[in-house]
Design a protein around this motif. Structure first.
Motif, PDB file in Angstrom:
ATOM      1  N   PRO A  27      45.783  24.400  32.483  1.00 12.91           N
ATOM      2  CA  PRO A  27      45.713  25.240  33.646  1.00 12.91           C
ATOM      3  C   PRO A  27      46.098  26.857  32.918  1.00 12.91           C
ATOM      4  O   PRO A  27      47.144  27.026  32.273  1.00 12.91           O
ATOM      5  N   LEU A  28      45.322  27.710  33.518  1.00 12.20           N
ATOM      6  CA  LEU A  28      45.727  29.134  33.101  1.00 12.20           C
ATOM      7  C   LEU A  28      46.279  30.073  34.333  1.00 12.20           C
ATOM      8  O   LEU A  28      45.463  30.037  35.233  1.00 12.20           O
ATOM      9  N   LYS A  29      47.422  30.491  34.429  1.00 18.44           N
ATOM     10  CA  LYS A  29      47.812  31.120  35.457  1.00 18.44           C
ATOM     11  C   LYS A  29      47.909  32.546  34.835  1.00 18.44           C
ATOM     12  O   LYS A  29      48.597  33.209  34.176  1.00 18.44           O
ATOM     13  N   ASP A  30      47.104  33.658  35.524  1.00 20.10           N
ATOM     14  CA  ASP A  30      46.869  34.972  35.198  1.00 20.10           C
ATOM     15  C   ASP A  30      46.685  35.669  36.296  1.00 20.10           C
ATOM     16  O   ASP A  30      45.515  35.670  36.977  1.00 20.10           O
ATOM     17  N   GLU A  31      47.508  36.395  36.658  1.00 22.16           N
ATOM     18  CA  GLU A  31      47.503  37.355  37.843  1.00 22.16           C
ATOM     19  C   GLU A  31      46.053  38.413  37.695  1.00 22.16           C
ATOM     20  O   GLU A  31      45.313  38.717  38.843  1.00 22.16           O
ATOM     21  N   LYS A  32      45.881  39.008  36.696  1.00 22.27           N
ATOM     22  CA  LYS A  32      44.825  39.744  36.352  1.00 22.27           C
ATOM     23  C   LYS A  32      43.626  39.094  36.892  1.00 22.27           C
ATOM     24  O   LYS A  32      42.560  39.550  37.431  1.00 22.27           O
ATOM     25  N   LEU A  33      43.431  37.875  36.265  1.00 19.48           N
ATOM     26  CA  LEU A  33      42.136  37.079  36.400  1.00 19.48           C
ATOM     27  C   LEU A  33      42.148  36.653  37.794  1.00 19.48           C
ATOM     28  O   LEU A  33      40.860  36.489  38.424  1.00 19.48           O
ATOM     29  N   GLU A  34      43.175  36.182  38.525  1.00 20.52           N
ATOM     30  CA  GLU A  34      43.306  35.871  39.865  1.00 20.52           C
ATOM     31  C   GLU A  34      42.773  37.032  40.779  1.00 20.52           C
ATOM     32  O   GLU A  34      41.959  36.960  41.591  1.00 20.52           O
ATOM     33  N   ALA A  35      42.959  38.188  40.408  1.00 19.98           N
ATOM     34  CA  ALA A  35      42.784  39.304  41.018  1.00 19.98           C
ATOM     35  C   ALA A  35      41.056  39.766  40.950  1.00 19.98           C
ATOM     36  O   ALA A  35      40.525  40.090  41.937  1.00 19.98           O
ATOM     37  N   VAL A  36      40.527  39.513  39.884  1.00 20.54           N
ATOM     38  CA  VAL A  36      39.219  39.514  39.536  1.00 20.54           C
ATOM     39  C   VAL A  36      38.506  38.672  40.417  1.00 20.54           C
ATOM     40  O   VAL A  36      37.321  38.945  41.313  1.00 20.54           O
ATOM     41  N   ALA A  37      38.881  37.409  40.307  1.00 23.27           N
ATOM     42  CA  ALA A  37      38.110  36.197  41.420  1.00 23.27           C
ATOM     43  C   ALA A  37      38.162  36.551  42.827  1.00 23.27           C
ATOM     44  O   ALA A  37      37.200  36.353  43.322  1.00 23.27           O
ATOM     45  N   LYS A  38      39.177  37.340  43.225  1.00 19.10           N
ATOM     46  CA  LYS A  38      39.514  37.475  44.545  1.00 19.10           C
ATOM     47  C   LYS A  38      38.617  38.721  45.200  1.00 19.10           C
ATOM     48  O   LYS A  38      37.819  38.539  46.234  1.00 19.10           O
ATOM     49  N   GLU A  39      38.439  39.576  44.340  1.00 17.09           N
ATOM     50  CA  GLU A  39      37.446  40.824  44.555  1.00 17.09           C
ATOM     51  C   GLU A  39      35.980  40.416  44.595  1.00 17.09           C
ATOM     52  O   GLU A  39      35.206  40.986  45.277  1.00 17.09           O
ATOM     53  N   VAL A  40      35.587  39.521  43.698  1.00 16.64           N
ATOM     54  CA  VAL A  40      34.401  38.941  43.625  1.00 16.64           C
ATOM     55  C   VAL A  40      34.151  38.295  44.894  1.00 16.64           C
ATOM     56  O   VAL A  40      33.020  38.623  45.342  1.00 16.64           O
ATOM     57  N   PHE A  41      34.997  37.484  45.268  1.00 15.34           N
ATOM     58  CA  PHE A  41      34.944  36.582  46.476  1.00 15.34           C
ATOM     59  C   PHE A  41      34.708  37.333  47.715  1.00 15.34           C
ATOM     60  O   PHE A  41      34.085  37.303  48.381  1.00 15.34           O
ATOM     61  N   LEU A  42      35.640  38.586  47.815  1.00 17.70           N
ATOM     62  CA  LEU A  42      35.514  39.216  48.950  1.00 17.70           C
ATOM     63  C   LEU A  42      34.235  40.372  48.974  1.00 17.70           C
ATOM     64  O   LEU A  42      33.716  40.760  50.093  1.00 17.70           O
ATOM     65  N   SER A  43      33.461  40.507  47.703  1.00 22.09           N
ATOM     66  CA  SER A  43      32.514  41.337  47.883  1.00 22.09           C
ATOM     67  C   SER A  43      31.192  40.600  48.103  1.00 22.09           C
ATOM     68  O   SER A  43      30.005  41.320  48.353  1.00 22.09           O
ATOM     69  N   ILE A  44      31.236  39.291  48.513  1.00 18.92           N
ATOM     70  CA  ILE A  44      29.912  38.451  48.558  1.00 18.92           C
ATOM     71  C   ILE A  44      29.607  38.419  50.241  1.00 18.92           C
ATOM     72  O   ILE A  44      30.538  38.133  50.928  1.00 18.92           O
ATOM     73  N   PRO A  45      28.678  38.915  50.604  1.00 15.56           N
ATOM     74  CA  PRO A  45      28.451  38.926  51.940  1.00 15.56           C
ATOM     75  C   PRO A  45      28.346  37.617  52.663  1.00 15.56           C
ATOM     76  O   PRO A  45      28.057  36.497  52.188  1.00 15.56           O
TER      77      PRO A  45
END
Length: 283
Positions: A105-123
């Motif tokens: 398991p990898l806990k990384d706030e930077k990577l989590e932020a990327v995943a969140k922003e991509v998720f929010l970008s999807i219509p």
């Protein structure tokens, strides 16, 4: 040999023992000071009795609850005989370890932020799809195939957006009607002009099913281990150099890009996040 027995093969071009950690970083291996079972431990020159010129490596066989580790080792400086020893938690912190495991398991706030922003970008009207995004400190490289409502496969419908990233990161996002799964990992060793090729190549490996199964990867295309990645690269380079013309240099560069990317894919730990979603057919 021990790594192969554990099902965790490493490359054959790592250099001397003292060079392993630096080489591993360049090849995209995960390197830190937190030993895990199966990790390669790198001893610097003369460290804990290692060769003063070559250094040394060992394999982590176990990690105790108090943080101490037990290793398996062998080498010319130790008469070529396999042996085991234990290091305290404090001693283990002085060593560098590298891993090719993806199940940590990898806990990384930077990577989590990327995943969140991509998720929010999807219509919200995207029914199923795959989104490939590479974010660098200066640019956004992307491609997508998605089904909007029941209208069929479309290209990327998102508005342009840029994340603030101090390192190159690739995010593969698989969308179904019920879930969004994000697979995020850092990329290393690639020049700026390689990322568009990486994104385009990734999309070639993606199939989007029209049913509710969602997107899937084509199986059997990617190399399964580091050695296979090197072998396929060498085979491709032989074919390229047997040709002629102005495309030889460009083809060779692209082959090198793909090798670097595949090594990153095979050896980097991934941050995988799954989110639930509510999808409705537009009225």
């Amino acid at each position: 040999m021990r790594r192969h027995q554990l099902g965790l093969p490493a490359g054959s071009h790592m250099g001397n023992g003292a060079d392993w950690a630096d080489t591993a970083r360049r090849l995209g291996y995960w390197v830190d000071s937190t030993p895990r079972v199966g990790d390669v431990i790198c001893f610097q020159r003369g460290q804990y009795g290692s060769d003063p010129f070559y250094g040394h490596v060992g394999i982590v066989e176990s990690v105790a609850s108090d943080g101490s580790i037990t290793t398996s080792e062998c080498g010319a400086a130790y008469n070529g005989q396999p042996f085991s020893r234990t290091f305290t938690a404090e001693q283990a912190k002085q060593l560098q370890s590298s891993t090719t495991r993806k199940d940590i398991p990898l806990k990384d706030e930077k990577l989590e932020a990327v995943a969140k922003e991509v998720f929010l970008s999807i219509p919200p009207d995207v029914r199923t799809g795959v989104f490939i995004d590479v974010f660098t400190p200066c640019d956004w490289h992307h491609a997508a195939q998605c089904m909007v409502d029941y209208a069929g496969i479309l290209d990327d419908p998102r508005e342009p957006f840029n994340l603030v990233c101090d390192m190159p990161v690739i995010c593969t996002t698989a969308v179904t009607e019920k879930t969004v799964v994000s697979d995020v990992r850092p990329l290393v060793g690639l020049p700026d002009d390689a990322y568009d090729d990486i994104v385009a190549g990734e999309m070639d490996y993606v199939v989007v099913r029209s049913a509710t199964d969602g997107p899937v990867y084509v199986e059997g295309i990617r190399p399964d281990d580091v050695e296979q990645a090197y072998d396929e690269y060498l085979d491709e380079m032989i074919d390229i150099m047997a040709g002629s013309g102005r495309d030889v240099l460009q083809d060779a560069l692209e082959a090198a890009y793909w090798l670097a990317y595949r090594l990153s894919e095979l050896t980097q730990r991934h941050l995988v996040l799954e989110r639930s979603r509510t999808w409705k057919l537009a009225e």
